[in-house]
Design a protein around this motif. Structure first.
Motif, PDB file in Angstrom:
ATOM      1  N   TYR A   1      63.566   8.542 -33.929  1.00 51.27           N
ATOM      2  CA  TYR A   1      64.919   8.769 -33.607  1.00 51.27           C
ATOM      3  C   TYR A   1      65.670   7.668 -32.937  1.00 51.27           C
ATOM      4  O   TYR A   1      66.968   7.208 -32.646  1.00 51.27           O
ATOM      5  N   PHE A   2      64.699   6.686 -32.510  1.00 49.73           N
ATOM      6  CA  PHE A   2      65.004   5.524 -31.947  1.00 49.73           C
ATOM      7  C   PHE A   2      64.673   4.306 -32.626  1.00 49.73           C
ATOM      8  O   PHE A   2      63.334   4.375 -32.907  1.00 49.73           O
ATOM      9  N   PRO A   3      65.089   2.982 -32.936  1.00 52.37           N
ATOM     10  CA  PRO A   3      64.336   2.105 -33.240  1.00 52.37           C
ATOM     11  C   PRO A   3      63.450   1.556 -32.084  1.00 52.37           C
ATOM     12  O   PRO A   3      63.906   1.824 -30.879  1.00 52.37           O
TER      13      PRO A   3
ATOM     14  N   TYR B   1      60.328  18.178 -32.602  1.00 45.50           N
ATOM     15  CA  TYR B   1      59.903  19.372 -34.050  1.00 45.50           C
ATOM     16  C   TYR B   1      59.114  20.299 -33.431  1.00 45.50           C
ATOM     17  O   TYR B   1      58.030  19.997 -33.035  1.00 45.50           O
ATOM     18  N   HIS B   2      59.381  21.630 -33.543  1.00 45.55           N
ATOM     19  CA  HIS B   2      58.421  22.763 -33.496  1.00 45.55           C
ATOM     20  C   HIS B   2      57.521  22.689 -34.649  1.00 45.55           C
ATOM     21  O   HIS B   2      57.955  22.418 -35.745  1.00 45.55           O
ATOM     22  N   PRO B   3      56.181  22.925 -34.399  1.00 46.10           N
ATOM     23  CA  PRO B   3      55.227  23.047 -35.814  1.00 46.10           C
ATOM     24  C   PRO B   3      55.693  23.776 -36.854  1.00 46.10           C
ATOM     25  O   PRO B   3      55.506  23.669 -38.004  1.00 46.10           O
ATOM     26  N   ALA B   4      56.311  24.804 -36.462  1.00 48.52           N
ATOM     27  CA  ALA B   4      56.699  25.740 -37.665  1.00 48.52           C
ATOM     28  C   ALA B   4      57.759  25.144 -38.307  1.00 48.52           C
ATOM     29  O   ALA B   4      57.994  25.229 -39.719  1.00 48.52           O
ATOM     30  N   VAL B   5      58.552  24.330 -37.775  1.00 48.52           N
ATOM     31  CA  VAL B   5      59.826  23.458 -38.267  1.00 48.52           C
ATOM     32  C   VAL B   5      59.159  22.540 -39.350  1.00 48.52           C
ATOM     33  O   VAL B   5      59.741  22.533 -40.637  1.00 48.52           O
ATOM     34  N   VAL B   6      58.217  21.977 -38.925  1.00 45.87           N
ATOM     35  CA  VAL B   6      57.410  20.788 -39.541  1.00 45.87           C
ATOM     36  C   VAL B   6      56.951  21.426 -40.980  1.00 45.87           C
ATOM     37  O   VAL B   6      56.733  20.721 -41.904  1.00 45.87           O
TER      38      VAL B   6
ATOM     39  N   GLU C   1      60.782  11.229 -28.724  1.00 43.38           N
ATOM     40  CA  GLU C   1      60.392  12.512 -28.295  1.00 43.38           C
ATOM     41  C   GLU C   1      61.269  12.858 -26.971  1.00 43.38           C
ATOM     42  O   GLU C   1      61.600  14.184 -26.836  1.00 43.38           O
ATOM     43  N   HIS C   2      61.754  11.919 -26.392  1.00 38.49           N
ATOM     44  CA  HIS C   2      62.460  12.481 -24.888  1.00 38.49           C
ATOM     45  C   HIS C   2      63.903  12.876 -25.271  1.00 38.49           C
ATOM     46  O   HIS C   2      64.357  13.524 -24.409  1.00 38.49           O
ATOM     47  N   VAL C   3      64.426  12.729 -26.534  1.00 36.25           N
ATOM     48  CA  VAL C   3      65.601  12.942 -26.637  1.00 36.25           C
ATOM     49  C   VAL C   3      66.053  14.561 -26.726  1.00 36.25           C
ATOM     50  O   VAL C   3      67.056  14.839 -26.353  1.00 36.25           O
ATOM     51  N   VAL C   4      64.988  15.433 -26.702  1.00 38.31           N
ATOM     52  CA  VAL C   4      65.553  16.910 -26.700  1.00 38.31           C
ATOM     53  C   VAL C   4      65.089  17.350 -25.011  1.00 38.31           C
ATOM     54  O   VAL C   4      65.491  18.489 -25.109  1.00 38.31           O
TER      55      VAL C   4
END
Length: 328
Positions: free
Chosen positions: A39-41, A79-84, A111-114
């Motif tokens: 989500y970030f460089p 991401y939730h594992p069900a979505v992955v 991962e902090h973005v959520v």
């Protein structure tokens, strides 16, 4: 025979450019392609972070032979594992069975973005184990309800499943992670060329009565350029974070943090760790420890978007020839 791959590095190139590089890398003879999922460089100077799954869907249609892989997707926060599981099953269909789902326990940077915080490493490993189990369950095509310590799944089922199934690869860094994840994944991912990791992986697979002869997938950055000084400068500008170590890289939350942590890294430090310049034999020597350790698959990261097309046009084929000859 050792297989050599090309890295679609989402942190340094835009989505259209990445699809173009993927097509060219296939044409130049790479065996597989891996994509980061950020989500970030790492540093603001890298300048990009398109969605890996959207891009890989386009790559799946634009290519026909080369194998594809996420390197790696974190299924515990963003991401939730069900979505992955759903994303991976769909991509496997679109690619006609060329996709491997590479998974890892992630970095705070992405991962902090959520807005759900970043758990300590022991909790992340627990979450990753649970996520792997959920993904495996969903890939059976059965209706899954799960009430775990970290995740809930309510009557989920994947309606579009690939005919040939889907294999998982897990990123590991030491004995403890191998013991936990070797029984849950099909293949090993690690970035250190250590034979002990591969041996331990095989041992744990045998203990679980699973096939010990799996793919072992590594990755190494290089910075080819016809001008050695330009290569060193580019590697320092974009990749000086590389040597900070995983305990740092996994926990810093922002590009500003990485800039601060790497501010005292000198260009000569980067040049010592990463092969820079036009010498293809030097690149081969840098990659050599991976096949000597027993890796079956090695992905190259060509640093920087600015020299990417020139690398593919001028260097990819002779470099692959040298690598394959040396690795025999």
């Amino acid at each position: 025979m050792t297989r050599f791959g090309y890295t679609l590095m989402t942190e340094q190139s835009g989505p259209k450019e990445l699809v173009g590089y993927a097509v060219e890398a296939e044409r130049r003879g790479f065996d597989f392609e891996v994509s980061s999922d950020h989500y970030f460089p790492w540093l603001s100077s890298m300048g990009h972070a398109p969605n890996a799954w959207t891009m890989l869907g386009a790559v799946a249609h634009a290519t026909s032979r080369v194998e594809l892989m996420t390197y790696v997707t974190c299924p515990i926060r963003r991401y939730h594992p069900a979505v992955v599981a759903q994303q991976a099953a769909t991509l496997q269909i679109l690619s006609d069975g060329r996709f491997t789902l590479g998974l890892g326990s992630g970095e705070n940077l992405n991962e902090h973005v959520v807005g759900q915080g970043w758990p300590p490493v022991a909790q992340r490993q627990d979450m990753f184990e649970e996520a792997l189990t959920i993904i495996r369950e969903l890939l059976t095509g059965e209706l899954v309800t799960w009430e775990g310590k970290h995740f809930r799944v309510d009557s989920a089922r994947l309606w579009d499943l690939p005919d040939g199934g889907l294999e998982l690869a897990a990123a590991v860094s030491g004995d403890a992670s191998i013991e936990r994840f070797a029984p849950l994944a099909d293949h090993l991912i690690t970035t250190e060329p250590e034979a002990d990791l591969i041996e331990k992986w095989g041992t744990e697979r045998r203990k679980a009565k699973l096939d010990a002869q799996t793919r072992t997938i590594g990755q190494i950055p290089i910075c080819w350029d016809p001008d050695e000084d330009a290569a060193v400068a580019r590697a320092h500008d974009l990749f000086r974070w590389f040597g900070l170590g995983w305990s740092v890289n996994a926990d810093l939350p922002t590009t500003a943090g990485f800039a601060g942590a790497s501010q005292f890294v000198k260009p000569e430090d980067v040049a010592e760790a990463i092969p820079c310049g036009p010498d293809l034999d030097a690149i081969v020597e840098a990659v050599k420890p991976f096949w000597e350790a027993g890796f079956t698959d090695i992905a190259l990261v060509q640093i920087g978007d600015s020299a990417q097309q020139a690398f593919l046009d001028q260097v990819a084929e002779p470099l692959l020839e040298k690598l394959r000859s040396a690795a025999r």
